[in-house]
Design a protein around this motif. Structure first.
Motif, PDB file in Angstrom:
ATOM      1  N   PHE A 113      20.279  13.419 -18.368  1.00  0.00           N
ATOM      2  CA  PHE A 113      20.747  12.061 -18.648  1.00  0.00           C
ATOM      3  C   PHE A 113      19.943  11.054 -17.825  1.00  0.00           C
ATOM      4  O   PHE A 113      19.520  11.346 -16.702  1.00  0.00           O
ATOM      5  N   PRO A 114      19.678   9.862 -18.356  1.00  0.00           N
ATOM      6  CA  PRO A 114      18.930   8.841 -17.624  1.00  0.00           C
ATOM      7  C   PRO A 114      19.744   8.316 -16.447  1.00  0.00           C
ATOM      8  O   PRO A 114      20.969   8.171 -16.547  1.00  0.00           O
ATOM      9  N   ILE A 115      19.054   8.032 -15.346  1.00  0.00           N
ATOM     10  CA  ILE A 115      19.757   7.615 -14.134  1.00  0.00           C
ATOM     11  C   ILE A 115      18.899   6.624 -13.362  1.00  0.00           C
ATOM     12  O   ILE A 115      17.669   6.643 -13.437  1.00  0.00           O
ATOM     13  N   SER A 116      19.552   5.760 -12.617  1.00  0.00           N
ATOM     14  CA  SER A 116      18.863   4.774 -11.784  1.00  0.00           C
ATOM     15  C   SER A 116      19.269   4.985 -10.332  1.00  0.00           C
ATOM     16  O   SER A 116      20.469   5.065 -10.025  1.00  0.00           O
ATOM     17  N   ILE A 117      18.276   5.087  -9.452  1.00  0.00           N
ATOM     18  CA  ILE A 117      18.573   5.280  -8.030  1.00  0.00           C
ATOM     19  C   ILE A 117      17.698   4.338  -7.200  1.00  0.00           C
ATOM     20  O   ILE A 117      16.658   3.867  -7.640  1.00  0.00           O
ATOM     21  N   GLY A 118      18.128   4.078  -5.977  1.00  0.00           N
ATOM     22  CA  GLY A 118      17.337   3.332  -5.014  1.00  0.00           C
ATOM     23  C   GLY A 118      17.041   4.233  -3.829  1.00  0.00           C
ATOM     24  O   GLY A 118      17.645   5.297  -3.675  1.00  0.00           O
ATOM     25  N   ALA A 119      16.100   3.843  -2.996  1.00  0.00           N
ATOM     26  CA  ALA A 119      15.747   4.654  -1.831  1.00  0.00           C
ATOM     27  C   ALA A 119      15.346   3.743  -0.682  1.00  0.00           C
ATOM     28  O   ALA A 119      14.876   2.616  -0.885  1.00  0.00           O
ATOM     29  N   SER A 120      15.543   4.228   0.544  1.00  0.00           N
ATOM     30  CA  SER A 120      15.137   3.484   1.730  1.00  0.00           C
ATOM     31  C   SER A 120      14.836   4.470   2.847  1.00  0.00           C
ATOM     32  O   SER A 120      15.164   5.653   2.759  1.00  0.00           O
ATOM     33  N   GLY A 121      14.183   3.964   3.895  1.00  0.00           N
ATOM     34  CA  GLY A 121      13.837   4.841   5.003  1.00  0.00           C
ATOM     35  C   GLY A 121      13.021   4.116   6.046  1.00  0.00           C
ATOM     36  O   GLY A 121      13.104   2.893   6.191  1.00  0.00           O
ATOM     37  N   GLU A 122      12.218   4.882   6.797  1.00  0.00           N
ATOM     38  CA  GLU A 122      11.387   4.332   7.861  1.00  0.00           C
ATOM     39  C   GLU A 122       9.986   4.923   7.783  1.00  0.00           C
ATOM     40  O   GLU A 122       9.788   6.013   7.229  1.00  0.00           O
ATOM     41  N   MET A 123       9.017   4.204   8.357  1.00  0.00           N
ATOM     42  CA  MET A 123       7.649   4.711   8.422  1.00  0.00           C
ATOM     43  C   MET A 123       6.991   4.239   9.711  1.00  0.00           C
ATOM     44  O   MET A 123       7.369   3.211  10.276  1.00  0.00           O
ATOM     45  N   ASN A 124       6.021   5.015  10.187  1.00  0.00           N
ATOM     46  CA  ASN A 124       5.230   4.666  11.362  1.00  0.00           C
ATOM     47  C   ASN A 124       3.778   4.516  10.937  1.00  0.00           C
ATOM     48  O   ASN A 124       3.246   5.388  10.242  1.00  0.00           O
ATOM     49  N   LEU A 125       3.156   3.423  11.363  1.00  0.00           N
ATOM     50  CA  LEU A 125       1.779   3.157  10.987  1.00  0.00           C
ATOM     51  C   LEU A 125       0.882   3.121  12.223  1.00  0.00           C
ATOM     52  O   LEU A 125       1.322   2.791  13.319  1.00  0.00           O
ATOM     53  N   ARG A 126      -0.391   3.444  12.017  1.00  0.00           N
ATOM     54  CA  ARG A 126      -1.397   3.359  13.081  1.00  0.00           C
ATOM     55  C   ARG A 126      -2.713   2.910  12.453  1.00  0.00           C
ATOM     56  O   ARG A 126      -3.088   3.376  11.381  1.00  0.00           O
ATOM     57  N   VAL A 127      -3.409   2.005  13.136  1.00  0.00           N
ATOM     58  CA  VAL A 127      -4.710   1.558  12.636  1.00  0.00           C
ATOM     59  C   VAL A 127      -5.723   2.680  12.836  1.00  0.00           C
ATOM     60  O   VAL A 127      -5.920   3.170  13.935  1.00  0.00           O
ATOM     61  N   GLU A 128      -6.357   3.088  11.753  1.00  0.00           N
ATOM     62  CA  GLU A 128      -7.343   4.162  11.788  1.00  0.00           C
ATOM     63  C   GLU A 128      -8.764   3.600  11.784  1.00  0.00           C
ATOM     64  O   GLU A 128      -9.631   4.065  12.517  1.00  0.00           O
ATOM     65  N   ASP A 129      -9.012   2.599  10.958  1.00  0.00           N
ATOM     66  CA  ASP A 129     -10.342   2.019  10.808  1.00  0.00           C
ATOM     67  C   ASP A 129     -10.232   0.506  11.000  1.00  0.00           C
ATOM     68  O   ASP A 129      -9.819  -0.219  10.100  1.00  0.00           O
ATOM     69  N   SER A 130     -10.603   0.045  12.189  1.00  0.00           N
ATOM     70  CA  SER A 130     -10.432  -1.373  12.524  1.00  0.00           C
ATOM     71  C   SER A 130     -11.211  -2.288  11.590  1.00  0.00           C
ATOM     72  O   SER A 130     -10.683  -3.307  11.121  1.00  0.00           O
ATOM     73  N   SER A 131     -12.455  -1.955  11.319  1.00  0.00           N
ATOM     74  CA  SER A 131     -13.290  -2.815  10.477  1.00  0.00           C
ATOM     75  C   SER A 131     -12.721  -2.925   9.065  1.00  0.00           C
ATOM     76  O   SER A 131     -12.676  -4.009   8.472  1.00  0.00           O
ATOM     77  N   LYS A 132     -12.267  -1.796   8.517  1.00  0.00           N
ATOM     78  CA  LYS A 132     -11.700  -1.802   7.159  1.00  0.00           C
ATOM     79  C   LYS A 132     -10.433  -2.652   7.107  1.00  0.00           C
ATOM     80  O   LYS A 132     -10.226  -3.431   6.165  1.00  0.00           O
ATOM     81  N   LEU A 133      -9.585  -2.526   8.130  1.00  0.00           N
ATOM     82  CA  LEU A 133      -8.359  -3.320   8.192  1.00  0.00           C
ATOM     83  C   LEU A 133      -8.680  -4.807   8.252  1.00  0.00           C
ATOM     84  O   LEU A 133      -8.086  -5.611   7.526  1.00  0.00           O
ATOM     85  N   LEU A 134      -9.638  -5.181   9.094  1.00  0.00           N
ATOM     86  CA  LEU A 134      -9.998  -6.587   9.239  1.00  0.00           C
ATOM     87  C   LEU A 134     -10.576  -7.153   7.949  1.00  0.00           C
ATOM     88  O   LEU A 134     -10.256  -8.278   7.549  1.00  0.00           O
ATOM     89  N   MET A 135     -11.407  -6.387   7.282  1.00  0.00           N
ATOM     90  CA  MET A 135     -12.041  -6.859   6.055  1.00  0.00           C
ATOM     91  C   MET A 135     -11.039  -7.018   4.919  1.00  0.00           C
ATOM     92  O   MET A 135     -11.109  -7.966   4.131  1.00  0.00           O
ATOM     93  N   LYS A 136     -10.075  -6.107   4.828  1.00  0.00           N
ATOM     94  CA  LYS A 136      -9.167  -6.097   3.675  1.00  0.00           C
ATOM     95  C   LYS A 136      -7.878  -6.879   3.877  1.00  0.00           C
ATOM     96  O   LYS A 136      -7.275  -7.352   2.916  1.00  0.00           O
ATOM     97  N   MET A 137      -7.408  -6.981   5.143  1.00  0.00           N
ATOM     98  CA  MET A 137      -6.087  -7.549   5.353  1.00  0.00           C
ATOM     99  C   MET A 137      -6.061  -8.831   6.160  1.00  0.00           C
ATOM    100  O   MET A 137      -5.218  -9.689   5.930  1.00  0.00           O
ATOM    101  N   VAL A 138      -6.944  -8.967   7.123  1.00  0.00           N
ATOM    102  CA  VAL A 138      -6.801 -10.070   8.067  1.00  0.00           C
ATOM    103  C   VAL A 138      -7.289 -11.385   7.506  1.00  0.00           C
ATOM    104  O   VAL A 138      -6.573 -12.382   7.505  1.00  0.00           O
TER     105      VAL A 138
END
Length: 265
Positions: A113-138
């Motif tokens: 049967f078709p159903i609708s659900i939601g989800a939530s939680g937590e995540m931890n992030l760490r910068v791996e590539d500084s140059s890529k982050l700066l170019m794409k996000m900053v």
């Protein structure tokens, strides 16, 4: 008159991913201080140039050869120069909460049967590539903190998470009534799918947890199948219990017969 910074160092807080130094004019004798778990990235005309790891540096042409080459400065020059310096925090950041902005639609695999659900939680992030982050996000941002990162990824994350949730549930044929006991597997599989998405932005998804699944409690069809599901489990449990009781009774009867047989010998 342009004020030339004598010392370049980080002045943000621990919740900041990226912090831009307010001064953009430096001298080759300027001191650069980079703390542990940080990188300092020099930018010129939108291009990432030299990157410095933790330590203390005196800016000289031999220390920043790429920048010196871009500016066409002769070796040993002490002329002032203009550029942007970003400090990137590469430590694992405190858990950030996430949640779907709307319900995920999928076909319940056990009962169809078709159903609708939601989800939530937590995540931890760490910068791996500084140059890529700066170019794409900053871009022109001077500070990139947790709230800005969360807002940046909100639409991006929601689109992918909702798709991945449906894929994982379909691939593993997880019943909506058994999902809570499979949250660990659920989390690890969705994380594996998200890793490449975050990597495109120079960010490592260190941990990703689904901690809650919002079920459509109160929905007539859902409640009907939930009652059917648990009634079946109750029937199975009762049948197993009866089988165990029958085995015990049979063993007891056999023991009685052996005792009676010995008595008559």
């Amino acid at each position: 008159m342009v004020k030339i910074a004598d010392i370049i160092k980080y002045e943000g807080d621990n919740s900041t991913f990226v912090w831009k130094h307010p001064s953009e004019d430096f001298n080759y004798m300027t001191q650069l201080i980079v703390h542990d778990s940080q990188e300092a990235v020099f930018f010129k005309d939108g291009q990432a140039l030299d990157t410095f790891q933790a330590g203390r540096y005196t800016l000289e042409t031999e220390n920043i050869p790429i920048l010196g080459k871009v500016l066409n400065l002769p070796f040993g020059s002490q002329s002032p120069f203009h550029c942007e310096v970003y400090f990137v925090n590469k430590s694992v950041h405190m858990p950030m909460k996430w949640g779907t902005d709307s319900k995920v639609q999928y076909l319940e695999p056990t009962y169809g049967f078709p159903i609708s659900i939601g989800a939530s939680g937590e995540m931890n992030l760490r910068v791996e590539d500084s140059s890529k982050l700066l170019m794409k996000m900053v871009g022109t941002e001077e500070i990139l903190d947790q709230e800005k990162v969360k807002n940046f990824f909100r639409a991006f994350l929601m689109t992918r998470v909702k798709t991945y949730i449906a894929q994982v549930m379909k691939t593993n044929a997880i019943s909506i009534f058994e999902i809570d006991e499979n949250l660990t597997m659920f989390s690890s599989q969705i994380k594996a799918m998200l890793d490449a998405d975050f990597d495109d932005y120079g960010i490592a998804l260190e941990q990703f947890f689904v901690t809650n699944i919002a079920k459509p409690d109160g929905d007539r069809q859902y409640e009907r199948f939930k009652e059917l599901h648990f009634r079946q489990y109750a029937d199975i449990a009762e049948a197993k219990l009866k089988q165990q009781v029958d085995v015990i009774n049979a063993q007891t009867e056999a023991q009685k017969q052996r005792l009676l047989h010995r008595r008559w010998l």
